[in-house]
Scaffold this motif. Structure first.
Motif, PDB file in Angstrom:
ATOM      1  N   GLU A   1       4.877   9.852   1.574  1.00 28.56           N
ATOM      2  CA  GLU A   1       4.168   9.863   0.317  1.00 28.56           C
ATOM      3  C   GLU A   1       2.812  10.302   0.036  1.00 28.56           C
ATOM      4  N   THR A   2       2.380  10.887   1.213  1.00 30.55           N
ATOM      5  CA  THR A   2       1.073  11.593   0.692  1.00 30.55           C
ATOM      6  C   THR A   2       0.962  12.901   1.156  1.00 30.55           C
TER       7      THR A   2
ATOM      8  N   GLY B   1       4.432   6.099   5.543  1.00 24.64           N
ATOM      9  CA  GLY B   1       3.572   6.595   4.396  1.00 24.64           C
ATOM     10  C   GLY B   1       3.171   8.041   4.383  1.00 24.64           C
TER      11      GLY B   1
ATOM     12  N   PHE C   1       0.418   3.487   5.394  1.00 20.51           N
ATOM     13  CA  PHE C   1       0.150   4.581   4.479  1.00 20.51           C
ATOM     14  C   PHE C   1      -0.495   5.871   5.248  1.00 20.51           C
TER      15      PHE C   1
ATOM     16  N   ASN D   1       0.525  -1.166   0.100  1.00 22.46           N
ATOM     17  CA  ASN D   1       0.190   0.076  -0.009  1.00 22.46           C
ATOM     18  C   ASN D   1       1.011   1.220   0.071  1.00 22.46           C
ATOM     19  N   SER D   2       2.052   0.979   0.075  1.00 21.83           N
ATOM     20  CA  SER D   2       3.084   2.270   0.118  1.00 21.83           C
ATOM     21  C   SER D   2       4.597   1.820  -0.399  1.00 21.83           C
ATOM     22  N   HIS D   3       5.306   2.664  -0.760  1.00 29.18           N
ATOM     23  CA  HIS D   3       6.819   2.159  -0.763  1.00 29.18           C
ATOM     24  C   HIS D   3       7.423   1.986   0.668  1.00 29.18           C
ATOM     25  N   HIS D   4       6.717   2.651   1.661  1.00 30.28           N
ATOM     26  CA  HIS D   4       7.322   2.367   3.088  1.00 30.28           C
ATOM     27  C   HIS D   4       7.044   0.845   3.236  1.00 30.28           C
TER      28      HIS D   4
ATOM     29  N   TYR E   1      -1.470   2.363  -4.199  1.00 26.43           N
ATOM     30  CA  TYR E   1      -1.984   3.209  -3.163  1.00 26.43           C
ATOM     31  C   TYR E   1      -3.398   2.838  -2.923  1.00 26.43           C
TER      32      TYR E   1
ATOM     33  N   VAL F   1       3.803  -1.362  -5.859  1.00 26.23           N
ATOM     34  CA  VAL F   1       3.126  -0.452  -5.049  1.00 26.23           C
ATOM     35  C   VAL F   1       1.669   0.082  -5.809  1.00 26.23           C
TER      36      VAL F   1
END
Length: 386
Positions: free
Chosen positions: A303-304, A300, A279, A166-169, A186, A184
């Protein structure tokens, strides 16, 4: 083709990002649903109401409706009892054990992984330090249990053909725990649910489950020092502690209906979040309302959310670098200086990167790619026998 979708638990209290992913998948894939427990198919308010859902023996255990985590040692055994032999494609939505279902070589298994099992990996020491089961003789047994759980978790990861993160993390954590690569995609955020409101009122907002790793007490201590108005919405085992810590400038509202949450999100000066999330769907929901975000700069959130200091033209909030009340205090004071530079429409545009339509296209395309790749690799001419 026949599809089966497997999720850990389906209860009225389980309403997080993983459940939103399940709901969105079922909009586009005709699949039979399996879970450890199910109390949603009998819930008139649920999209699963009236649906036939297969469950495990845990369904009938005392207190299962309030969460099967109390039966943690039995979760791997329970998930392995689901009989999925009649399906060509297995879709698992996993944050604990759902990926551990048993499959045959001819079955494609695609796992949307929300996180590797948190209490077995990242939160092991938090769990041990904050639980009576982590001390004395019970503590030794608990450590052994978690050790065996990690072993099973790695073994069960080998039952998955393709991972989605659900994320690169989360993808990095999947690699760290399982040494598996993940695509990935999202999670979907229903922007239409949230009203875009440029005009804000003079209070900060936190919406979260009140559990230790969410660091709500950190936020409370920071705002006790700041004296700024803060509203906290959510429920969980830390609720009594949060109410005890909160001073008069902080309202702790507990659980609230969705409509009330949405109203507070649209009006808040900023949304405050201190957890390291995989995320963090609430951060996107806040931005959908045009509300800036003050978040811990890890997981996450990176990334957001766009920090206004690094993105002066389209920033949507601020990050604080350490999970301490002192660091959050400094960041909130910095926000007071920068808030006029953060545009509500920039927040909405950032949230628009995570729409259900984008999720639908990415997920279905990846499933098709996986099926073609799986078929090619499964053909007899590609096998090598030693």
């Amino acid at each position: 083709m026949k599809y089966a979708l497997v999720h850990e638990w389906l209860t009225p209290k389980a309403t997080g990002g993983s459940e939103l992913v399940v709901e969105e998948i079922l909009r586009h894939v005709k699949a039979d649903v399996y879970a450890l427990i199910d109390f949603e198919s009998t819930n008139p308010q649920s999209y699963l109401y009236g649906r036939s859902i297969e469950t495990t023996f845990l369904q009938h255990f005392p207190g299962a409706r309030n969460g099967v985590q109390k039966y943690l040692p039995l979760l791997p055994i329970a998930i392995e009892q689901l009989d999925l032999r009649d399906y060509e494609v297995i879709l698992s939505s996993s944050h604990a054990v759902a990926k551990g279902v048993l499959t045959n070589p001819h079955q494609l298994h695609v796992c949307y992984c929300h996180t590797p099992m948190r209490y077995a990996w990242d939160l092991t020491f938090d769990y041990l330090n904050n639980s009576r089961a982590g001390r004395g003789i019970p503590g030794i047994l608990t450590r052994y249990l978690l050790h065996r759980l990690r072993q099973w978790d790695v073994i069960s990861a080998n039952r998955v053909d393709y991972f989605i993160a659900n994320s690169h993390h989360t993808a990095r954590r999947i690699w760290r725990c399982y040494r598996r690569e993940a695509k990935v995609i999202y999670p979907p955020v229903n922007l239409e649910r949230f009203v875009f409101t440029p005009a804000k009122e003079d209070f900060y907002l936190c919406v979260s489950r009140l559990v230790s790793y969410k660091k709500i007490s950190l936020i409370v201590r920071a705002f006790n020092q700041l004296g700024y108005p803060l509203v906290i919405i959510g429920d969980g085992p830390d609720l009594p502690l949060i109410r005890q810590l909160a001073q008069s400038n902080i309202q702790v509202l507990g659980t609230q209906p969705d409509q009330v949450v949405e109203q507070y999100m649209t009006k808040a000066k900023a949304f405050v979040y201190a957890a390291c999330e995989d995320f963090g769907i609430a951060l996107v929901e806040a931005q959908a309302c045009g509300t800036p975000v003050i978040a811990y700069g890890g997981g996450g959130a990176l990334e957001t959310v766009l920090d206004i200091r690094q993105h002066p033209e389209k920033g949507t909030g601020l990050f604080f670098s350490a999970q301490t009340s002192e660091n959050l205090v400094k960041t909130v004071e910095t926000f007071q200086e920068f808030q006029h530079l953060i545009r509500s429409d920039s927040c909405r545009q950032q949230a628009a990167k995570f729409t259900p339509k984008i999720f639908e296209t990415s997920y279905l395309t990846f499933l098709e790619d996986c099926w073609q790749d799986f078929q090619q690799k499964s053909s007899a001419k590609n096998f090598r026998f030693l």
